[in-house]
Design a protein around this motif. Structure first.
Motif, PDB file in Angstrom:
ATOM      1  N   ALA A  33      13.781  20.971   6.013  1.00 14.36           N
ATOM      2  CA  ALA A  33      12.870  19.821   6.013  1.00 14.36           C
ATOM      3  C   ALA A  33      13.123  18.865   7.175  1.00 14.36           C
ATOM      4  CB  ALA A  33      12.994  19.061   4.685  1.00 14.36           C
ATOM      5  N   PHE A  34      14.307  18.934   7.798  1.00 15.11           N
ATOM      6  CA  PHE A  34      14.613  18.034   8.913  1.00 15.11           C
ATOM      7  C   PHE A  34      14.076  18.578  10.240  1.00 15.11           C
ATOM      8  CE2 PHE A  34      18.260  17.271   5.935  1.00 15.11           C
ATOM      9  CZ  PHE A  34      17.816  16.049   5.494  1.00 15.11           C
ATOM     10  N   PHE A  35      13.529  19.769  10.213  1.00 14.91           N
ATOM     11  CA  PHE A  35      13.046  20.400  11.446  1.00 14.91           C
ATOM     12  C   PHE A  35      11.535  20.565  11.337  1.00 14.91           C
ATOM     13  CE2 PHE A  35      17.458  21.348  10.992  1.00 14.91           C
ATOM     14  CZ  PHE A  35      17.958  21.204  12.281  1.00 14.91           C
ATOM     15  N   ILE A  36      10.829  19.574  11.875  1.00 19.15           N
ATOM     16  CA  ILE A  36       9.383  19.503  11.677  1.00 19.15           C
ATOM     17  C   ILE A  36       8.614  20.333  12.705  1.00 19.15           C
ATOM     18  CG2 ILE A  36       9.461  17.261  10.555  1.00 19.15           C
ATOM     19  CD1 ILE A  36       8.877  15.933  13.172  1.00 19.15           C
ATOM     20  N   ALA A  37       9.302  20.770  13.781  1.00 17.59           N
ATOM     21  CA  ALA A  37       8.629  21.625  14.759  1.00 17.59           C
ATOM     22  C   ALA A  37       8.484  23.020  14.157  1.00 17.59           C
ATOM     23  CB  ALA A  37       9.436  21.687  16.057  1.00 17.59           C
ATOM     24  N   GLY A  38       7.336  23.630  14.340  1.00 11.43           N
ATOM     25  CA  GLY A  38       7.087  24.926  13.724  1.00 11.43           C
ATOM     26  C   GLY A  38       7.865  26.070  14.329  1.00 11.43           C
ATOM     27  N   ASN A  39       8.433  25.880  15.544  1.00  7.20           N
ATOM     28  CA  ASN A  39       9.135  26.966  16.227  1.00  7.20           C
ATOM     29  C   ASN A  39      10.590  26.580  16.498  1.00  7.20           C
ATOM     30  OD1 ASN A  39       8.461  24.955  17.980  1.00  7.20           O
ATOM     31  ND2 ASN A  39       8.032  26.313  19.717  1.00  7.20           N
ATOM     32  N   ALA A  40      11.271  26.082  15.471  1.00  5.44           N
ATOM     33  CA  ALA A  40      12.649  25.614  15.651  1.00  5.44           C
ATOM     34  C   ALA A  40      13.650  26.752  15.777  1.00  5.44           C
ATOM     35  CB  ALA A  40      13.039  24.715  14.473  1.00  5.44           C
ATOM     36  N   GLY A  41      13.217  27.982  15.557  1.00  9.36           N
ATOM     37  CA  GLY A  41      14.108  29.131  15.718  1.00  9.36           C
ATOM     38  C   GLY A  41      15.267  29.108  14.725  1.00  9.36           C
ATOM     39  N   HIS A  42      16.478  29.337  15.240  1.00 13.95           N
ATOM     40  CA  HIS A  42      17.668  29.381  14.387  1.00 13.95           C
ATOM     41  C   HIS A  42      18.291  27.993  14.162  1.00 13.95           C
ATOM     42  CE1 HIS A  42      18.021  33.651  13.777  1.00 13.95           C
ATOM     43  NE2 HIS A  42      17.944  33.899  15.075  1.00 13.95           N
ATOM     44  N   LEU A  43      17.676  26.941  14.709  1.00 11.12           N
ATOM     45  CA  LEU A  43      18.260  25.602  14.574  1.00 11.12           C
ATOM     46  C   LEU A  43      18.479  25.187  13.120  1.00 11.12           C
ATOM     47  CD1 LEU A  43      16.465  23.517  17.366  1.00 11.12           C
ATOM     48  CD2 LEU A  43      18.828  24.293  17.332  1.00 11.12           C
TER      49      LEU A  43
END
Length: 458
Positions: free
Chosen positions: A13-23
């Motif tokens: 939920a903290f990664f709002i970009a759709g292409n955050a990969g393995h982050l």
């Protein structure tokens, strides 16, 4: 608040970009790694660790670090900055570790009773908090989850002091004792229970890579979270209404984990892969409660140092979650399926079978719940919990009463509960005095008479 934040971490939920990969997955791995270091500090710098756990200002700072770490995750997801991710994982891990130990003291304060009341209840409430936030726009949702660490810290600080904290160690750690012996005899944690926990958590890391952190979109992802929520609420309701039947729920949860991995081998690359994920996540939701119930009971009744007992559990949790996640990453596991996906999930399924066998074959784990059940003697059912309450037995005396009724000897009881035979003898005398009897046979007769129809009519 603590478990709702935990959910957010695993939902990315903290990664709002759709292409955050393995982050998002690396954020979880880093958080668990730092958390494991916090749990280890209980052994390496116990006095300092206890000061943090008992200090209101320190816990406020830890909560603020959790907020900072969450915000750094959000920023790193937008900027794809690994240094920010590392900083976020460090701050979030400190929060996860210290607040996890703080709330662990609440969960184990009264053994399984407090676990059901506060932990299972916490899981259920986390879902209530999660649902409305998931319907907000992504940035608003992530920021709402980000403030939960400070809210959790404040709630803990404001909680009744009688509900918090760990008891002081009963005795000093034996010098020169091997780690395995120290864990089993001093902390009360058997090798079979610890090995099962490690295997199941490794499977959890593998599962989360496939379900929560997969680079491929999974059909039914929202359904998986919804089912998990229903199971969390349902488990709390079941355990609250029928605590004596808790073992039924736990067995079903363990079997669900095995069944889910068995089904998974056939669903890679299909639109129905989410079904396997939902079954396994449901099982893990129940297992989380079982895990805390077991270690809380050990910490409350058998361990000579309850804080270290909970720390051992959390170290195993963190380390083997990381192992499972990294193995899945290195294997390139994906819900879309690879050349060896079926074999991989089958191997994980076999490991879960081994773990469940270790748990179900261990006298220790079900012995922890025996005091809550009725036992049979002379063709009659004896409600030991009611008798213990009627006579005013302590928790330890209630534990020993179960073993006395089962015909166990004092040396066996002493070894199983990791106490001296003289201490067992003292507890037995107190039980006899409170029951108004002079020996084991009189005790059994008294128990049988108390369950007779005539006695119940009175």
């Amino acid at each position: 608040m603590y478990w709702a934040w935990f959910d957010a971490l695993f939902m990315g939920a903290f990664f709002i970009a759709g292409n955050a990969g393995h982050l998002p997955e690396m954020a979880a791995v880093l958080t668990f790694f730092v958390g494991a270091l916090v749990y280890a500090s209980v052994f390496l710098a116990e006095e300092k660790a206890r000061k943090v756990l008992e200090g209101k200002t320190a816990l406020g700072v830890i909560g603020a670090l959790g907020v900072a770490g969450s915000i750094l995750f959000i920023v790193s997801g937008v900027t794809f900055s690994w240094p920010l991710l590392l900083a976020g994982g460090t701050f979030s891990g400190l929060f996860m570790g210290f607040l996890g130990l703080c709330w662990g003291g609440v969960y184990c304060k009264q053994g399984t009773k407090s676990t059901i009341q506060y932990l299972a209840g916490g899981f259920a409430m986390a879902i209530v908090l999660d649902v409305p936030l998931l319907f907000m726009i992504p940035i608003a949702s992530s920021l709402s989850f980000a403030i939960m660490p400070i809210a959790s810290s404040v709630l803990f600080v404001l909680a009744d002091s009688s509900l918090k904290g760990y008891a002081s160690p009963v005795s000093a750690k034996p010098e020169g004792e091997k780690p395995a012996t120290f864990i089993s005899r001093y902390l009360g944690v058997s090798a079979s229970i610890l090995a099962a926990l490690c295997l199941i958590m490794a499977g959890f890391g593998y599962l989360q890579h496939l379900v929560s952190f997969s680079l491929a979109e999974i059909n039914g992802g929202v359904i998986i979270q919804a089912i998990r929520g229903v199971v969390a609420v349902g488990s709390f309701a079941f355990l609250s209404a029928m605590p004596a039947r808790s073992s039924v729920l736990y067995r079903v949860g363990l079997l669900a984990i095995i069944a889910g991995f068995a089904v998974m081998a056939f669903l890679f690359g299909t639109d129905l892969f989410w079904i396997a994920g939902a079954i396994i996540i449901s099982g893990y939701t129940v297992f989380d409660i079982l895990k805390w119930a077991v270690f809380s009971s050990i910490a409350n009744g058998q361990s000579k140092d309850s804080l270290k007992t909970i720390a051992v559990m959390r170290i195993a949790d963190a380390v083997f979650y990381i192992v499972g996640a990294l193995v899945a990453i290195l294997l390139g596991a994906s819900p879309e399926g690879t050349a060896f996906s079926a074999q991989e999930s089958t191997v994980v399924g076999y490991l879960m079978v081994i773990a469940v066998v270790l748990l179900l074959s261990s006298e220790d784990i079900w012995g922890l719940f025996m005091w809550r059940k009725a036992v049979s003697a002379g063709g009659q059912h004896i409600d030991l919990a009611s008798c213990s309450e009627k006579w005013g037995l302590t928790q330890r005396e209630s534990d020993i009463l179960v073993y006395l009724v089962a015909g166990r000897t004092k040396p066996w009881i002493a070894e199983n509960l990791v106490i001296s035979e003289n201490t067992v003898g003292t507890h037995v005398r107190h039980i006899y005095q409170k029951a108004g009897v002079h020996g084991r046979q009189e005790l059994l007769d008294c128990l049988l008479n108390s369950q007779s129809p005539e006695s119940r009519e009175e």
